[in-house]
Scaffold this active site. Sequence first.
Site, PDB file in Angstrom:
ATOM      1  CG  HIS A  14      -1.789   1.113   1.064  1.00 21.57           C
ATOM      2  ND1 HIS A  14      -2.912   1.213   0.494  1.00 21.57           N
ATOM      3  CD2 HIS A  14      -1.953   2.376   1.786  1.00 21.57           C
ATOM      4  CE1 HIS A  14      -3.747   2.089   0.574  1.00 21.57           C
ATOM      5  NE2 HIS A  14      -3.090   2.704   1.414  1.00 21.57           N
ATOM      6  CG  HIS A  16      -1.660   6.953  -0.784  1.00 19.46           C
ATOM      7  ND1 HIS A  16      -2.517   6.520  -1.760  1.00 19.46           N
ATOM      8  CD2 HIS A  16      -1.801   6.613   0.494  1.00 19.46           C
ATOM      9  CE1 HIS A  16      -3.449   5.765  -0.927  1.00 19.46           C
ATOM     10  NE2 HIS A  16      -3.085   5.849   0.447  1.00 19.46           N
ATOM     11  CD  GLN A  19      -0.648  10.283   0.987  1.00 21.97           C
ATOM     12  OE1 GLN A  19      -0.400   9.532   1.735  1.00 21.97           O
ATOM     13  NE2 GLN A  19      -2.006   9.999   0.459  1.00 21.97           N
ATOM     14  NE  ARG A  35      -9.632  13.185   3.013  1.00 20.49           N
ATOM     15  CZ  ARG A  35     -10.741  13.967   2.546  1.00 20.49           C
ATOM     16  NH1 ARG A  35     -10.911  15.092   3.126  1.00 20.49           N
ATOM     17  NH2 ARG A  35     -11.230  13.634   1.454  1.00 20.49           N
ATOM     18  CE1 TYR A  74      -5.610  10.825  -2.747  1.00 20.10           C
ATOM     19  CE2 TYR A  74      -5.252   8.602  -2.189  1.00 20.10           C
ATOM     20  CZ  TYR A  74      -5.239   9.774  -1.985  1.00 20.10           C
ATOM     21  OH  TYR A  74      -4.485  10.256  -1.007  1.00 20.10           O
ATOM     22  CG  HIS A 136     -10.389   6.502  -1.511  1.00 22.71           C
ATOM     23  ND1 HIS A 136     -10.648   6.872  -0.127  1.00 22.71           N
ATOM     24  CD2 HIS A 136      -9.079   6.786  -1.456  1.00 22.71           C
ATOM     25  CE1 HIS A 136      -9.837   7.610   0.519  1.00 22.71           C
ATOM     26  NE2 HIS A 136      -8.971   7.494  -0.555  1.00 22.71           N
ATOM     27  NE  ARG A 139     -12.805   9.029   4.772  1.00 19.11           N
ATOM     28  CZ  ARG A 139     -11.880   9.506   3.995  1.00 19.11           C
ATOM     29  NH1 ARG A 139     -11.991  10.572   3.238  1.00 19.11           N
ATOM     30  NH2 ARG A 139     -10.555   8.921   3.827  1.00 19.11           N
ATOM     31  CD  GLU A 166      -5.940   6.142   7.747  1.00 22.72           C
ATOM     32  OE1 GLU A 166      -6.739   6.142   6.588  1.00 22.72           O
ATOM     33  OE2 GLU A 166      -4.623   6.554   7.778  1.00 22.72           O
ATOM     34  CG  HIS A 200      -5.418   2.089   7.286  1.00 23.47           C
ATOM     35  ND1 HIS A 200      -3.831   2.372   7.639  1.00 23.47           N
ATOM     36  CD2 HIS A 200      -5.672   2.907   6.296  1.00 23.47           C
ATOM     37  CE1 HIS A 200      -3.496   3.022   6.468  1.00 23.47           C
ATOM     38  NE2 HIS A 200      -4.618   3.519   5.837  1.00 23.47           N
ATOM     39  CG  ASP A 251      -0.821   5.009   3.951  1.00 24.48           C
ATOM     40  OD1 ASP A 251      -1.269   5.429   2.934  1.00 24.48           O
ATOM     41  OD2 ASP A 251      -1.287   4.694   5.239  1.00 24.48           O
TER      42      ASP A 251
HETATM   43 ZN   LIG Z   1      -3.824   4.684   2.040  1.00 28.17          ZN
END
Ligand SMILES: [Zn+2]
Length: 338
Positions: A14, A16, A19, A35, A74, A136, A139, A166, A200, A251
């Site tokens: 996992h 991203h 980030q 976020r 995403y 995703h 949410r 999470e 998570h 992550d």
């Molecule tokens: Zn993630």
Amino acid sequence: MSGSLVLPGFVNAHSHAFQRALRGKVEGGDFWAWRESMLAVAGGLTPGQVREGYAETYREMRAAGYTAVGEFHYVGLAEAQAAVTAARDAGVELVLLLAAYGRGGLDRFRQESAADYLRQVEALASEGARVGLAPHSVRACPRSWLEEIGAYAVREGLVLHVHADEQPREIEECLAEHGLRPIELLAEAGCLGPRTTVVHATHADAHELDLLAEHGAGVCICPTTEANLGDGFPPLSGLLERGIPLSIGSDSNVRIDPLEELRELEGTARRQTLRRNVIPVERLLRTGSSSGAKALGIEAWPDVEVDLAHRSLLGVEREDVPAALVHGCGADVFLGSS
Ligand SMILES: [Zn+2]
């Protein structure tokens, strides 16, 4: 000790990659404040930046012993194509977990419909990318999207990854909307199965863990990120008692070191149980490699070589090397890491 020791490469289930740019920044507030900063970075990404920046991050992963990575993506279709190219440039096996995003987030995250999303997945696959499905989160995906994507995953035999549990707020919102906790909703929508990885599951309750076990689904734990974001501790005793398969992910890429992820995992389990050697070393190493490969649906990925002459292994008996790696070394112990 001289020479080297070959191990299966580590699998980062996992990531991203974008980030990575946030490390060292925004060390205040809570997950939701972080976020906002993350969305600001995501909003400005171009395919060119993805290709260059992701290749750098993937090279860092490769040097740290990760030879395969699941990129949970995403930030747009053209950017997904750029991520695939970046991974090729860096020499890591990539599974592109294209995220379905129906609501919230930024405009660029969202598709018009689940069918539109599945067309994007098919376009990537037709170009030769190895793909997986990634609604995703509860949410970002309405129930109808989860149902359509879950059915497609079963039909096509694809892995399905989804963030869940999470943060407590996500659970409260899901209960308010559906009368179900996130993993309960995923089960009802047909998103849980042996090719599912829940990312998570930090705040999963006993019933949710039972559902994961019943459906043969796995959990990807991202210890350094979960610590950094103040997510909480994973329910390790409940996961281990039920035999739920575990994998690891870097992550947010605040740290890129599979040994540190595994050490955090075992360290958390020790703190929670007041015992040592809760997850035996061989199992920890499999959690960091073959279990992640299974989560990504890949059967072959490159090995890594440990530098037995590295100073952090000085004086360590050969048979103790695997445990010394997990408990006492950093990723610079791998040959080719510098
Ligand atoms: Zn993630």
